[in-house]
Scaffold this active site. Structure first.
Site, mmCIF file in Angstrom:
data_model
loop_
_atom_site.group_PDB
_atom_site.id
_atom_site.type_symbol
_atom_site.label_atom_id
_atom_site.label_comp_id
_atom_site.label_asym_id
_atom_site.label_seq_id
_atom_site.Cartn_x
_atom_site.Cartn_y
_atom_site.Cartn_z
ATOM 1 N N ASP A 190 0.862 -1.177 0.000
ATOM 2 C CA ASP A 190 0.000 0.000 0.000
ATOM 3 C C ASP A 190 0.898 1.225 0.000
ATOM 4 O O ASP A 190 1.737 1.380 0.887
ATOM 5 C CB ASP A 190 -0.887 0.038 1.262
ATOM 6 C CG ASP A 190 -2.003 -0.992 1.187
ATOM 7 O OD1 ASP A 190 -2.302 -1.475 0.081
ATOM 8 O OD2 ASP A 190 -2.583 -1.309 2.245
ATOM 9 N N ASP A 224 -14.095 -5.844 -3.590
ATOM 10 C CA ASP A 224 -14.151 -5.841 -2.126
ATOM 11 C C ASP A 224 -15.527 -6.356 -1.730
ATOM 12 O O ASP A 224 -16.538 -5.719 -2.048
ATOM 13 C CB ASP A 224 -13.964 -4.419 -1.570
ATOM 14 C CG ASP A 224 -12.549 -3.895 -1.816
ATOM 15 O OD1 ASP A 224 -11.651 -4.716 -2.105
ATOM 16 O OD2 ASP A 224 -12.345 -2.670 -1.728
#
Lengths: 216, 258
Positions: B12, B131
């Site tokens: 990330d 997601d």
């Protein structure tokens, strides 16, 4: 003087191919180019290619690169990668497009979901990831590479050559398919050496040094 | 033998630095992306995923420079996602050296983006990130999962399995599936979700969300039928190296690249 031309016909990421060649052949000039004149003058030619073969053939034509690529395939150290392998054959099932017809045979689709993979899951398309490459021919481009080394693949179609002597390697997915071919000054692979870590860099290094005996 | 299952560390990236996942206690600096990429490459990572979580548009282009740097030094596939809204964004990332581009929220807002990007650059470079959260009663006989966007904040009403099939039909080449229920918990993947989705489509599936041990990676492949497993924290803080993970998988009969 080794001058490597990477043929650019607008199909995405060529940076990895050129960076990998610069890394393994610091003595060579490496150029990404759409200019047929530069391709014509280079000592070594790399024809990469990603995406859909019909689009690749169309763009190659649009850039006026088709003839010079066919010409290079006749007389210079030539490395085809992915679609750069597939386009050497007569035709592809993908959009029923004509290839360059350097070799007899066609490009066909993996049959989706028909067979289980080794872990018992279903066969996924595209064939994506690291697979073992079993060499079927002694060749300078295999120097220093084990005959079960893993290379990175990402493709949904593969070549079915009519000439069994062309095969330089096969892989299993789950049945054997030809993943590399070689004849005279031509070497072409379905996998991506530029994304295949040490084995891939070794192959590219071998290519940059390769001096095939011309068949002419 | 055949195709190896892949182990993919996820980085990330916020304002040019690798940070610890968002669902953890705080956003902690984990280092320089190029350095970390090189380390994972040396350890035998099969691919790298970079997710740009930079909120400010001023710093958006930082990811392009990072991708350029990494692609010049690391010769394994790179997937980059975060903030991809237009075909132009896909083009810029591919030109910087990304091999695949991951599309998440924008695929929901504009499914045609997936079709356009795959139509032009090919399915092989378009990853759709999903997601998903379980909806309805926990432990019900027939679980359902819903697609969420904006980092799990917005419900879409879309069924995750049907959505994956639609993305396959539009030209996606791979699905990156994250369980929002498990993400950050270190309790393991949502195996029912992973298996149901993986068995429902022909595309390769990367399982993500919840990895806290090497056993979880094995479960994701053998029970979840994932083609690749993604993890962040177990690798970032030296709990395990990629090589340890691969040897562990291999001991459990899973084919890996060693």
């Amino acid at each position: 003087m080794t001058a490597i031309a990477i043929v650019d016909y607008g199909m995405g990421n060529l940076r990895s191919v050129s960076k990998a060649l610069e890394r393994v052949a610091p003595y060579a000039t490496v150029q990404v180019t759409s200019d047929p004149k530069i391709v014509d003058k280079a000592s070594h030619i790399v024809v990469p290619g990603q995406g859909a073969m019909p689009h690749c053939m169309q763009e190659l034509d649009k850039f006026g690169l088709k003839d010079v690529v066919i010409d290079a395939a006749r007389n210079k150290p030539f490395l085809g990668i992915c679609i750069g392998l597939q386009m050497l054959f007569d035709e592809s099932e993908e959009g029923n497009v004509r290839g360059l017809g350097v070799f007899p045979g066609k490009v066909v689709h993996f049959s989706a979901g028909g067979e289980a993979d080794v872990q018992g899951g279903k066969l996924k398309i595209p064939h994506m990831g690291w697979n073992q490459v079993y060499q079927t021919m002694n060749h300078p481009l295999w120097d220093g590479i084990r005959s079960d080394a893993r290379f990175y693949f990402v493709h949904s179609y593969y070549v079915k050559s009519e000439d069994p002597n062309l095969s330089a390697a096969y892989s299993l997915y789950p049945t054997p398919f030809t993943c590399a071919i070689a004849k005279d000054n031509i070497f072409a692979v379905q996998f991506h050496p530029e994304k295949s870590h040490i084995a891939g860099l070794t192959l590219l290094s071998n290519f940059a040094k390769w001096e095939p005996h011309s068949s002419h | 033998m055949g195709l190896a299952k892949r182990i993919i560390p996820c980085l990330d990236v916020n304002n040019g630095r690798v940070v610890k996942g968002v669902n953890f206690v705080s956003l902690k600096d984990a280092g320089d992306p190029v350095e970390i990429a090189r380390r994972y490459d040396e350890q035998g990572a099969d691919e790298l995923v970079f997710l740009d979580i930079t909120a400010s548009s001023d710093n958006r282009d930082l990811i392009l420079h990072i991708v350029e740097d990494v692609a010049s030094q690391v010769f394994i596939p790179l997937t980059v996602g975060g903030g991809v809204r237009k075909v132009e964004d896909v083009r810029r990332l591919l030109n910087a050296g990304a091999d695949k581009v991951s599309i998440n929220t924008s695929a929901v807002l504009n499914p045609q983006l997936v079709a356009d990007a795959a139509g032009y650059y090919g399915a092989q470079c378009i990853v759709v990130a999903i997601d998903a959260k379980q909806v309805g009663e926990q432990g019900s006989q027939v679980p359902r999962w819903e697609v969420f966007t904006h980092g799990g904040r917005n419900a879409t009403g879309l069924d995750a399995i049907e959505w994956a099939k639609k993305m396959q039909a539009l030209g996606a080449g791979e699905i990156l599936l994250t369980s929002m229920d498990r993400d950050g918990t270190r309790h393991g993947f949502d195996l029912a979700l992973t298996r149901t989705l993986s068995d429902a489509i022909d595309l390769p599936v990367i399982a993500s969300g919840g990895v806290g041990s090497l056993n979880h990676l094995v479960d994701g492949i053998l029970q979840g039928h994932a083609d690749a497993v993604l993890a962040a924290s177990i690798f970032h803080y030296g709990q395990h190296t990629i090589l340890e993970a691969k040897e562990f998988l291999s001991q459990h009969g899973i084919e890996v690249r060693l």
